[in-house]
Design a protein around this motif. Structure first.
Motif, PDB file in Angstrom:
ATOM      1  N   UNK A 103       0.826  -1.196   0.000  1.00 23.02           N
ATOM      2  CA  UNK A 103       0.000   0.000   0.000  1.00 23.02           C
ATOM      3  C   UNK A 103       0.864   1.252   0.000  1.00 23.02           C
ATOM      4  N   UNK A 104       1.907   1.271   0.808  1.00 19.63           N
ATOM      5  CA  UNK A 104       2.792   2.434   0.861  1.00 19.63           C
ATOM      6  C   UNK A 104       3.497   2.647  -0.480  1.00 19.63           C
ATOM      7  N   UNK A 105       3.908   1.569  -1.119  1.00 17.74           N
ATOM      8  CA  UNK A 105       4.568   1.679  -2.423  1.00 17.74           C
ATOM      9  C   UNK A 105       3.611   2.265  -3.456  1.00 17.74           C
ATOM     10  N   UNK A 106       2.357   1.816  -3.443  1.00 14.60           N
ATOM     11  CA  UNK A 106       1.374   2.334  -4.402  1.00 14.60           C
ATOM     12  C   UNK A 106       1.104   3.818  -4.176  1.00 14.60           C
ATOM     13  N   UNK A 107       0.949   4.198  -2.947  1.00 18.35           N
ATOM     14  CA  UNK A 107       0.685   5.608  -2.634  1.00 18.35           C
ATOM     15  C   UNK A 107       1.870   6.464  -3.056  1.00 18.35           C
ATOM     16  N   UNK A 108       3.078   5.987  -2.762  1.00 19.56           N
ATOM     17  CA  UNK A 108       4.275   6.735  -3.134  1.00 19.56           C
ATOM     18  C   UNK A 108       4.422   6.833  -4.651  1.00 19.56           C
ATOM     19  N   UNK A 109       4.143   5.732  -5.344  1.00 20.76           N
ATOM     20  CA  UNK A 109       4.253   5.741  -6.808  1.00 20.76           C
ATOM     21  C   UNK A 109       3.258   6.718  -7.414  1.00 20.76           C
ATOM     22  N   UNK A 110       2.052   6.735  -6.912  1.00 14.55           N
ATOM     23  CA  UNK A 110       1.042   7.651  -7.436  1.00 14.55           C
ATOM     24  C   UNK A 110       1.440   9.095  -7.167  1.00 14.55           C
ATOM     25  N   UNK A 111       1.936   9.359  -5.983  1.00 14.64           N
ATOM     26  CA  UNK A 111       2.371  10.719  -5.665  1.00 14.64           C
ATOM     27  C   UNK A 111       3.508  11.150  -6.581  1.00 14.64           C
ATOM     28  N   UNK A 112       4.468  10.264  -6.799  1.00 17.21           N
ATOM     29  CA  UNK A 112       5.593  10.574  -7.697  1.00 17.21           C
ATOM     30  C   UNK A 112       5.117  10.811  -9.118  1.00 17.21           C
ATOM     31  N   UNK A 113       4.195   9.967  -9.578  1.00 16.72           N
ATOM     32  CA  UNK A 113       3.678  10.123 -10.939  1.00 16.72           C
ATOM     33  C   UNK A 113       2.897  11.425 -11.084  1.00 16.72           C
ATOM     34  N   UNK A 114       2.095  11.760 -10.098  1.00 13.73           N
ATOM     35  CA  UNK A 114       1.356  13.020 -10.165  1.00 13.73           C
ATOM     36  C   UNK A 114       2.306  14.201 -10.201  1.00 13.73           C
ATOM     37  N   UNK A 115       3.355  14.146  -9.408  1.00 12.40           N
ATOM     38  CA  UNK A 115       4.351  15.208  -9.406  1.00 12.40           C
ATOM     39  C   UNK A 115       5.049  15.302 -10.761  1.00 12.40           C
ATOM     40  N   UNK A 116       5.406  14.168 -11.307  1.00 13.19           N
ATOM     41  CA  UNK A 116       6.100  14.157 -12.601  1.00 13.19           C
ATOM     42  C   UNK A 116       5.179  14.661 -13.710  1.00 13.19           C
ATOM     43  N   UNK A 117       3.910  14.273 -13.653  1.00 12.33           N
ATOM     44  CA  UNK A 117       2.942  14.754 -14.650  1.00 12.33           C
ATOM     45  C   UNK A 117       2.826  16.268 -14.556  1.00 12.33           C
ATOM     46  N   UNK A 118       2.740  16.789 -13.346  1.00 14.95           N
ATOM     47  CA  UNK A 118       2.643  18.235 -13.162  1.00 14.95           C
ATOM     48  C   UNK A 118       3.878  18.928 -13.743  1.00 14.95           C
ATOM     49  N   UNK A 119       5.055  18.391 -13.435  1.00 11.78           N
ATOM     50  CA  UNK A 119       6.287  18.992 -13.945  1.00 11.78           C
ATOM     51  C   UNK A 119       6.338  18.950 -15.465  1.00 11.78           C
ATOM     52  N   UNK A 120       5.927  17.826 -16.050  1.00 15.78           N
ATOM     53  CA  UNK A 120       5.936  17.709 -17.508  1.00 15.78           C
ATOM     54  C   UNK A 120       4.927  18.658 -18.151  1.00 15.78           C
ATOM     55  N   UNK A 121       3.765  18.811 -17.527  1.00 17.28           N
ATOM     56  CA  UNK A 121       2.780  19.745 -18.066  1.00 17.28           C
ATOM     57  C   UNK A 121       3.314  21.173 -18.006  1.00 17.28           C
ATOM     58  N   UNK A 122       4.010  21.517 -16.921  1.00 15.95           N
ATOM     59  CA  UNK A 122       4.591  22.852 -16.812  1.00 15.95           C
ATOM     60  C   UNK A 122       5.650  23.067 -17.889  1.00 15.95           C
ATOM     61  N   UNK A 123       6.518  22.078 -18.073  1.00 19.24           N
ATOM     62  CA  UNK A 123       7.556  22.227 -19.092  1.00 19.24           C
ATOM     63  C   UNK A 123       6.942  22.247 -20.495  1.00 19.24           C
ATOM     64  N   UNK A 124       5.862  21.514 -20.698  1.00 16.59           N
ATOM     65  CA  UNK A 124       5.175  21.542 -21.993  1.00 16.59           C
ATOM     66  C   UNK A 124       4.575  22.918 -22.243  1.00 16.59           C
ATOM     67  N   UNK A 125       3.971  23.509 -21.235  1.00 17.54           N
ATOM     68  CA  UNK A 125       3.411  24.852 -21.392  1.00 17.54           C
ATOM     69  C   UNK A 125       4.511  25.862 -21.707  1.00 17.54           C
ATOM     70  N   UNK A 126       5.649  25.753 -21.017  1.00 18.67           N
ATOM     71  CA  UNK A 126       6.759  26.655 -21.284  1.00 18.67           C
ATOM     72  C   UNK A 126       7.262  26.478 -22.709  1.00 18.67           C
ATOM     73  N   UNK A 127       7.380  25.232 -23.136  1.00 19.02           N
ATOM     74  CA  UNK A 127       7.857  24.957 -24.494  1.00 19.02           C
ATOM     75  C   UNK A 127       6.861  25.481 -25.521  1.00 19.02           C
ATOM     76  N   UNK A 128       5.568  25.295 -25.268  1.00 24.05           N
ATOM     77  CA  UNK A 128       4.549  25.816 -26.188  1.00 24.05           C
ATOM     78  C   UNK A 128       4.621  27.337 -26.278  1.00 24.05           C
ATOM     79  N   UNK A 129       4.815  27.994 -25.149  1.00 28.33           N
ATOM     80  CA  UNK A 129       4.937  29.451 -25.150  1.00 28.33           C
ATOM     81  C   UNK A 129       6.172  29.885 -25.914  1.00 28.33           C
ATOM     82  N   UNK A 130       7.256  29.158 -25.738  1.00 27.62           N
ATOM     83  CA  UNK A 130       8.493  29.500 -26.442  1.00 27.62           C
ATOM     84  C   UNK A 130       8.321  29.308 -27.948  1.00 27.62           C
ATOM     85  N   UNK A 131       7.674  28.210 -28.335  1.00 26.08           N
ATOM     86  CA  UNK A 131       7.430  27.965 -29.763  1.00 26.08           C
ATOM     87  C   UNK A 131       6.555  29.067 -30.334  1.00 26.08           C
TER      88      UNK A 131
END
Length: 172
Positions: free
Chosen positions: A16-44
């Motif tokens: 259970x702890x591994x699943x919760x941690x994995x989901x939290x990490x994935x949500x964080x990574x998704x957020x970071x990727x969306x932010x970098x995608x928005x920055x890249x789109x703005x730059x383009x």
């Protein structure tokens, strides 16, 4: 039974702890990727605006595309940015799929699951208390009847430790 309950409880808590941690990490990574995608789109968008603007006119800064009648061939930096955007989109999609997979796994863990974990934890605690009482009673009975206790007293030095210390002193 005590050991089985303990192992099962530890396994469930760890999973259970591994699943919760994995989901939290994935949500964080998704957020970071969306932010970098928005920055890249703005730059383009800024690059496209600056390259499509007529000479002598400043590009519009409001995020609107310029409507110049001519098209320019993309430069290597434009294609590099577009490739980076595509790469980020693929990674985002992959992470979204993985996140959905983990969420569907967690949906299988209903309230009954956590109640069962709490029941196992309580049963484990009760079993440990009962084992301590049994051991105390066994020690008292063995002492009372002059029978050696089958398990060494953890507070007393064991016979093997005494033998080792004697053999070390003989070597010196």
């Amino acid at each position: 039974m005590h050991n089985t309950l303990l192992r099962r409880y530890e396994k469930e808590v760890k999973t259970n702890a591994e699943h919760v941690e994995a989901i939290a990490n994935l949500n964080l990574k998704i957020y970071e990727l969306e932010q970098s995608l928005q920055k890249a789109n703005q730059q383009v968008e800024r690059l496209q605006q600056s390259q499509h603007a007529p000479p002598g006119k400043a590009p519009k800064a409001r995020g609107k595309r310029s409507r110049s009648p001519y098209r320019r061939t993309p430069s290597p930096t434009d294609t590099g940015l577009l490739q980076e955007i595509q790469k980020l989109k693929r990674e985002r999609d992959k992470l979204n799929k993985e996140n959905q997979k983990f969420k569907s796994e967690l949906k299988g863990l209903d309230a009954g699951f956590f109640e069962e974990i709490e029941d196992l934890k309580y049963a484990l605690q009760q079993s440990a208390k009962l084992n301590q009482e049994y051991e105390t009673t066994m020690r008292q009975m063995c002492t009372r009847f002059g029978v050696p206790f089958p398990f060494p007293d953890p507070r007393a030095p064991s016979a093997t430790r005494q033998r080792r210390s004697r053999s070390r002193s003989n070597i010196r």
